[in-house]
Every structure is written in C-alpha cells, then in structure tokens.
Motif scaffolding. Structure first.
Motif, mmCIF file in Angstrom:
data_model
loop_
_atom_site.group_PDB
_atom_site.id
_atom_site.type_symbol
_atom_site.label_atom_id
_atom_site.label_comp_id
_atom_site.label_asym_id
_atom_site.label_seq_id
_atom_site.Cartn_x
_atom_site.Cartn_y
_atom_site.Cartn_z
ATOM 1 N N ARG A 18 0.833 -1.216 0.000
ATOM 2 C CA ARG A 18 0.000 0.000 0.000
ATOM 3 C C ARG A 18 0.860 1.255 0.000
ATOM 4 O O ARG A 18 0.570 2.218 -0.709
ATOM 5 C CB ARG A 18 -0.950 -0.005 1.194
ATOM 6 C CG ARG A 18 -1.996 -1.108 1.017
ATOM 7 C CD ARG A 18 -3.205 -0.979 1.856
ATOM 8 N NE ARG A 18 -3.883 0.290 1.733
ATOM 9 C CZ ARG A 18 -4.567 0.841 2.720
ATOM 10 N NH1 ARG A 18 -4.667 0.228 3.887
ATOM 11 N NH2 ARG A 18 -5.168 1.991 2.556
ATOM 12 N N LEU A 19 1.933 1.252 0.777
ATOM 13 C CA LEU A 19 2.836 2.396 0.802
ATOM 14 C C LEU A 19 3.506 2.578 -0.553
ATOM 15 O O LEU A 19 3.608 3.704 -1.063
ATOM 16 C CB LEU A 19 3.888 2.221 1.906
ATOM 17 C CG LEU A 19 4.874 3.370 2.069
ATOM 18 C CD1 LEU A 19 4.160 4.650 2.495
ATOM 19 C CD2 LEU A 19 5.952 3.001 3.077
ATOM 20 N N MET A 20 3.936 1.478 -1.167
ATOM 21 C CA MET A 20 4.644 1.572 -2.446
ATOM 22 C C MET A 20 3.757 2.096 -3.573
ATOM 23 O O MET A 20 4.270 2.599 -4.572
ATOM 24 C CB MET A 20 5.257 0.219 -2.816
ATOM 25 C CG MET A 20 6.454 -0.157 -1.956
ATOM 26 S SD MET A 20 7.766 1.088 -1.930
ATOM 27 C CE MET A 20 8.314 1.016 -3.638
ATOM 28 N N ALA A 104 2.392 14.247 2.883
ATOM 29 C CA ALA A 104 0.966 14.438 3.159
ATOM 30 C C ALA A 104 0.162 13.216 2.702
ATOM 31 O O ALA A 104 -0.771 12.790 3.395
ATOM 32 C CB ALA A 104 0.461 15.705 2.476
ATOM 33 N N GLU A 105 0.526 12.642 1.565
ATOM 34 C CA GLU A 105 -0.169 11.436 1.090
ATOM 35 C C GLU A 105 0.069 10.267 2.042
ATOM 36 O O GLU A 105 -0.850 9.494 2.320
ATOM 37 C CB GLU A 105 0.301 11.061 -0.315
ATOM 38 C CG GLU A 105 -0.180 11.975 -1.404
ATOM 39 C CD GLU A 105 0.339 11.575 -2.778
ATOM 40 O OE1 GLU A 105 1.084 10.570 -2.888
ATOM 41 O OE2 GLU A 105 0.005 12.274 -3.740
ATOM 42 N N GLU A 112 -6.262 6.952 7.139
ATOM 43 C CA GLU A 112 -7.270 6.101 6.510
ATOM 44 C C GLU A 112 -7.230 4.680 7.076
ATOM 45 O O GLU A 112 -8.264 4.037 7.238
ATOM 46 C CB GLU A 112 -7.017 6.077 5.000
ATOM 47 C CG GLU A 112 -7.837 5.108 4.206
ATOM 48 C CD GLU A 112 -7.344 5.045 2.762
ATOM 49 O OE1 GLU A 112 -7.108 3.918 2.282
ATOM 50 O OE2 GLU A 112 -7.176 6.112 2.143
ATOM 51 N N ASP A 113 -6.024 4.202 7.376
ATOM 52 C CA ASP A 113 -5.846 2.853 7.909
ATOM 53 C C ASP A 113 -4.983 2.941 9.163
ATOM 54 O O ASP A 113 -3.756 2.858 9.102
ATOM 55 C CB ASP A 113 -5.182 1.958 6.856
ATOM 56 C CG ASP A 113 -5.059 0.511 7.296
ATOM 57 O OD1 ASP A 113 -5.171 0.224 8.511
ATOM 58 O OD2 ASP A 113 -4.832 -0.344 6.424
ATOM 59 N N ALA A 115 -4.243 0.929 11.519
ATOM 60 C CA ALA A 115 -3.334 -0.198 11.776
ATOM 61 C C ALA A 115 -2.047 -0.021 10.976
ATOM 62 O O ALA A 115 -0.942 -0.225 11.500
ATOM 63 C CB ALA A 115 -4.007 -1.522 11.437
ATOM 64 N N LEU A 116 -2.168 0.367 9.719
ATOM 65 C CA LEU A 116 -0.989 0.661 8.902
ATOM 66 C C LEU A 116 -0.222 1.822 9.521
ATOM 67 O O LEU A 116 1.009 1.782 9.624
ATOM 68 C CB LEU A 116 -1.411 0.997 7.469
ATOM 69 C CG LEU A 116 -0.298 1.283 6.459
ATOM 70 C CD1 LEU A 116 -0.778 0.986 5.059
ATOM 71 C CD2 LEU A 116 0.228 2.690 6.541
ATOM 72 N N GLY A 117 -0.939 2.859 9.960
ATOM 73 C CA GLY A 117 -0.304 4.023 10.575
ATOM 74 C C GLY A 117 0.513 3.654 11.797
ATOM 75 O O GLY A 117 1.645 4.120 11.972
ATOM 76 N N LEU A 118 -0.031 2.789 12.643
ATOM 77 C CA LEU A 118 0.682 2.372 13.842
ATOM 78 C C LEU A 118 1.951 1.607 13.488
ATOM 79 O O LEU A 118 3.024 1.860 14.058
ATOM 80 C CB LEU A 118 -0.225 1.509 14.723
ATOM 81 C CG LEU A 118 0.405 0.994 16.020
ATOM 82 C CD1 LEU A 118 0.871 2.142 16.913
ATOM 83 C CD2 LEU A 118 -0.579 0.101 16.753
ATOM 84 N N VAL A 119 1.866 0.708 12.533
ATOM 85 C CA VAL A 119 3.043 -0.053 12.111
ATOM 86 C C VAL A 119 4.103 0.889 11.522
ATOM 87 O O VAL A 119 5.294 0.767 11.836
ATOM 88 C CB VAL A 119 2.640 -1.150 11.093
ATOM 89 C CG1 VAL A 119 3.863 -1.767 10.426
ATOM 90 C CG2 VAL A 119 1.810 -2.222 11.773
#
Length: 151
Positions: A18-20, A104-105, A112-113, A115-119
């Motif tokens: 998702r990040l890529m 910013a993206e 938005e997610d 769980a992704l943010g925490l990781v």
C-alpha cells in the motif's frame, strides 16, 4: 547496517504494498543537496542505490556528518511529525536512485488505515531512535578532546 534502518523490510507485505503505491522513482546526482536542516519536510525517500550523508550544522564549527545512509535506508522522517521541518541536512555522496513519497499522502494513508499508521509510526520511531543514538555518538566524538577517555 542495522536492520532498524530498513523501513520496507520491517513492514508487513500488505502495508508495504500500500505504501509503495505512493512511490515515484527519482535520482540525485553526486553532490546534490537533497534538503537543508530546518527546511520544510514534505517528503521522504527510500534509497534504492547510492549513498547519502546526513549532516548537522554546529555553532562556530563546520557542518558535521552524523550518518551515511545506503541501499534500503529511509531518508527523512520529519515529514511525519509537526512542525514538518528537517532535523538534519542531506547530500548525495554518490549518484542516488530512490523511491520518493509525498509526506501528506503518506500521513493520509495512515489516517485512513490506523493499523498501517501504527506499524509505520513504530518503524519510523525505531529508525529515529537509531539515528539519534548515532548522531549523539558522532557529536560526542566531535566535541570530546582527543584522549579524554570515556565519559
């Protein structure tokens, strides 16, 4: 090199993918100033090839290199935390190819997610801790009189 510095390797595959999706490939010629200490931090990079030095201006002294980054390393973490201002400067030590991400993206993706943010925050925090320990050691070496022994 410390595995703490390898952001993409620390992310679970679904979050890495998702990040890529936000990445774009960029290149910096040798000796290119990538960003300046206290400049606006609005992006970050993951180095594909080449080397980048992180430096810090010292009052009354020359600029000191605090770390050299290479393949797989995260370049820039200040995009994640207000006031979004670079804590170090960065310069291409050799020709560099990298993935570039808009800060910013990336922050929006984290909101938005969660769980992704925490990781991602945990991974960046681990890298930040490593960088601060390295910078502290280099600055102690820089300021300590030669032969002064351990503090």
């Amino acid at each position: 090199m410390s595995t703490a510095k390898k952001l993409l390797k620390t992310l679970p595959p679904e979050y890495r993918d998702r990040l890529m999706e936000l990445a774009r490939e960029v290149a910096f010629p040798e000796d290119t100033r990538i960003f300046e200490e206290q400049g606006r931090a609005d992006r970050f990079w993951i180095i594909k090839s080449g080397a980048v030095t992180l430096d810090l201006g010292l009052p009354g002294r020359r600029v000191a290199t605090v770390e050299t980054l290479g393949t797989g390393d995260l370049l820039g973490w200040s995009w994640m935390f207000p006031p979004y201002e670079w804590g170090f400067g960065a310069e291409a030590l050799s020709p560099v190819r990298a993935y570039e991400f808009d800060g910013a993206e990336a922050r929006a993706l984290c909101e938005e997610d969660p769980a992704l943010g925490l990781v991602l925050v945990r991974a960046v925090a681990e890298i930040l801790g490593h960088r601060l320990r390295t910078a502290r050691t280099r600055l102690l070496d820089f300021y300590a009189p030669h032969g002064s022994g351990p503090l």
